[in-house]
Write an enzyme that holds these catalytic residues in place. Structure first.
Site, short mmCIF file in Angstrom:
data_model
loop_
_atom_site.label_atom_id
_atom_site.label_comp_id
_atom_site.label_asym_id
_atom_site.label_seq_id
_atom_site.Cartn_x
_atom_site.Cartn_y
_atom_site.Cartn_z
N HIS A 183 -29.19 -55.66 33.40
CA HIS A 183 -28.51 -56.86 33.88
C HIS A 183 -27.12 -57.03 33.29
O HIS A 183 -26.56 -58.12 33.34
CB HIS A 183 -29.38 -58.10 33.62
CG HIS A 183 -30.70 -58.04 34.33
ND1 HIS A 183 -31.76 -58.85 34.03
CD2 HIS A 183 -31.11 -57.24 35.35
CE1 HIS A 183 -32.78 -58.56 34.83
NE2 HIS A 183 -32.42 -57.58 35.62
N CYS B 286 -13.03 -58.88 37.13
CA CYS B 286 -12.31 -59.60 38.17
C CYS B 286 -12.90 -59.22 39.52
O CYS B 286 -12.99 -58.03 39.85
CB CYS B 286 -10.83 -59.25 38.12
SG CYS B 286 -9.92 -59.94 39.53
N SER C 276 -41.86 -61.51 30.41
CA SER C 276 -42.93 -62.03 31.26
C SER C 276 -43.08 -61.17 32.51
O SER C 276 -44.03 -61.32 33.26
CB SER C 276 -42.62 -63.47 31.67
OG SER C 276 -41.47 -63.48 32.53
P1 NAD Z 1 -38.77 -64.33 30.26
O1 NAD Z 1 -38.12 -65.53 29.64
O2 NAD Z 1 -39.25 -64.40 31.65
O3 NAD Z 1 -40.02 -63.90 29.37
C1 NAD Z 1 -39.97 -63.79 27.98
C2 NAD Z 1 -41.38 -63.55 27.46
O4 NAD Z 1 -41.31 -63.26 26.07
C3 NAD Z 1 -42.31 -64.76 27.63
O5 NAD Z 1 -43.55 -64.35 28.16
C4 NAD Z 1 -42.47 -65.26 26.19
O6 NAD Z 1 -43.73 -65.86 25.98
C5 NAD Z 1 -42.33 -64.00 25.39
N1 NAD Z 1 -41.84 -64.18 24.02
C6 NAD Z 1 -40.98 -65.11 23.53
N2 NAD Z 1 -40.75 -64.90 22.23
C7 NAD Z 1 -41.47 -63.81 21.88
C8 NAD Z 1 -41.63 -63.08 20.66
N3 NAD Z 1 -41.00 -63.43 19.53
N4 NAD Z 1 -42.45 -62.00 20.69
C9 NAD Z 1 -43.10 -61.63 21.82
N5 NAD Z 1 -42.98 -62.28 22.99
C10 NAD Z 1 -42.16 -63.35 23.02
O7 NAD Z 1 -37.74 -63.13 30.02
P2 NAD Z 1 -37.48 -61.82 30.87
O8 NAD Z 1 -38.76 -61.26 31.36
O9 NAD Z 1 -36.58 -60.98 30.05
O10 NAD Z 1 -36.68 -62.35 32.14
C11 NAD Z 1 -35.60 -63.26 31.92
C12 NAD Z 1 -34.34 -62.96 32.71
O11 NAD Z 1 -33.28 -63.77 32.19
C13 NAD Z 1 -33.86 -61.56 32.57
O12 NAD Z 1 -33.45 -61.17 33.83
C14 NAD Z 1 -32.66 -61.62 31.59
O13 NAD Z 1 -31.56 -60.92 32.13
C15 NAD Z 1 -32.27 -63.06 31.50
N6 NAD Z 1 -32.22 -63.57 30.09
C16 NAD Z 1 -31.63 -62.83 29.08
C17 NAD Z 1 -31.63 -63.29 27.74
C18 NAD Z 1 -31.00 -62.47 26.64
O14 NAD Z 1 -30.13 -61.64 26.90
N7 NAD Z 1 -31.42 -62.63 25.37
C19 NAD Z 1 -32.24 -64.50 27.45
C20 NAD Z 1 -32.84 -65.23 28.50
C21 NAD Z 1 -32.82 -64.74 29.80
ZN ZN Z 2 -7.79 -59.17 39.03
#
Ligand code: NAD
Ligand code: ZN
Length: 280
Positions: free
Chosen positions: A117, A125, A226
């Site tokens: 992502h 831009c 998740s």
């Molecule tokens: P999600 O939020 O859907 O799922 C995160 C999962 O991790 C949950 O099931 C949660 O219970 C679990 N979790 C939380 N803390 C934990 C820990 N310490 N140990 C183990 N499990 C833990 O996240 P996703 O599946 O990555 O999807 C989210 C979308 O949003 C992605 O597309 C991403 O690009 C974006 N996003 C990115 C960030 C980042 O860069 N840090 C943060 C939030 C969202």
């Molecule tokens: Zn430009």
């Protein structure tokens, strides 16, 4: 299978490709969307089409991002990120596909990474394709909007600002009025963070690279996701089809649980650190 022993047994004879998600970074202070502690958001993330078409959507995005960026900048890799870098160095992990946009795997020392992502550290831009560092843009946003980016919050009181995932913050309606968005340095065009928004596809070359890493993998290890978002989940589906064993370490249920040979409930920080110790 659900014990730590099951996990080490699976991985002691197989090199794993890792698929990481927001849960991997919560222990670094960056909230996730769907974990047990995730707070309901009073706005949904901006959609790609909205961002491109609607200037007000861009003003809202950049105003919130100007405040939330500092938190991502200040975040440090945690024990889970560090363990994955060690596991790669000793040949136990072949690479990482990450859904995160925070750059923490790189900073922890992991080498072979596909950022499905993108990464919040860059902006592009939409008109001429030029790219700029997010830190540089932050300085420009600060000059255009004195007080917003240095913690002063431009008239928005601290108690009304709530941090949200991916460098965003929650702001009350109306708070962004008057925020000035910066244009491209080269052509004055529309700038967008170099991350994949909802409603946007992962660039083809990046997906191809990820598929090719999966085809060489002996196991797929999902950490802190998740798997709600299809662009991550599809790798679990393909792995299962190709009989590549899947292990999942996550707090709470995931969409891939039924496809996994091992599902371990646990924090990525402690489980991955223990894994790096257990696999010589
Ligand atoms: P999600 O939020 O859907 O799922 C995160 C999962 O991790 C949950 O099931 C949660 O219970 C679990 N979790 C939380 N803390 C934990 C820990 N310490 N140990 C183990 N499990 C833990 O996240 P996703 O599946 O990555 O999807 C989210 C979308 O949003 C992605 O597309 C991403 O690009 C974006 N996003 C990115 C960030 C980042 O860069 N840090 C943060 C939030 C969202
Ligand atoms: Zn430009």
């Amino acid at each position: 299978m659900r014990s730590f022993r099951d996990l080490t047994r699976l991985l002691e004879t197989r090199r794993a490709l890792v698929l990481s998600g927001a849960g991997c970074s919560t222990e670094s202070g960056i909230p996730d969307y769907r974990g047990p502690d995730a707070r309901p958001r009073n706005h949904r993330p901006v959609l790609y089409q909205e961002f491109v078409r609607d200037e007000r959507a861009r003003v809202r995005y950049w105003a919130r991002s100007a405040l939330g960026w500092q938190r991502v900048m200040n975040a440090q890799p945690n024990a889970g990120h560090r363990a994955l870098a060690v596991l790669e160095r000793v040949g136990r992990v072949s690479g990482i596909l990450t859904q995160n946009v925070d750059g923490l795997h790189q900073r922890a020392g992991s080498r072979r990474i596909v950022e499905l992502h993108g990464n919040l550290a860059h902006v592009v831009c939409l008109d001429c394709g030029a790219s700029e560092g997010r830190s540089e843009l932050q300085r420009r946003l600060g000059r255009l909007n004195p007080g917003w980016t240095d913690g002063g919050e431009g008239g928005v009181t601290g108690s009304t600002v709530r941090s949200a995932p991916d460098g965003d913050v929650e702001l009350p309606i109306g708070a962004v009025e008057g925020f000035r968005v910066a244009g491209c340095l080269g052509c004055g065009g529309v700038l967008k963070p170099d991350v994949v928004f909802f409603g946007e596809n992962v660039p083809k070359a990046r997906v191809e690279e990820a598929w090719s890493m999966l085809s060489e993998a002996q196991a797929l290890l999902v950490v802190g996701s998740s798997l709600t978002v299809y662009s991550g989940y599809r790798f679990v589906v393909r792995a299962a089809l190709e009989r590549i064993p899947v292990a999942i370490v996550n707090l709470g249920p995931t969409r891939g649980d039924d496809l996994a040979s091992v599902k371990l409930e646990g924090k990525t920080g402690s489980v991955l650190a223990a894994l790096a110790d257990a696999l010589p």
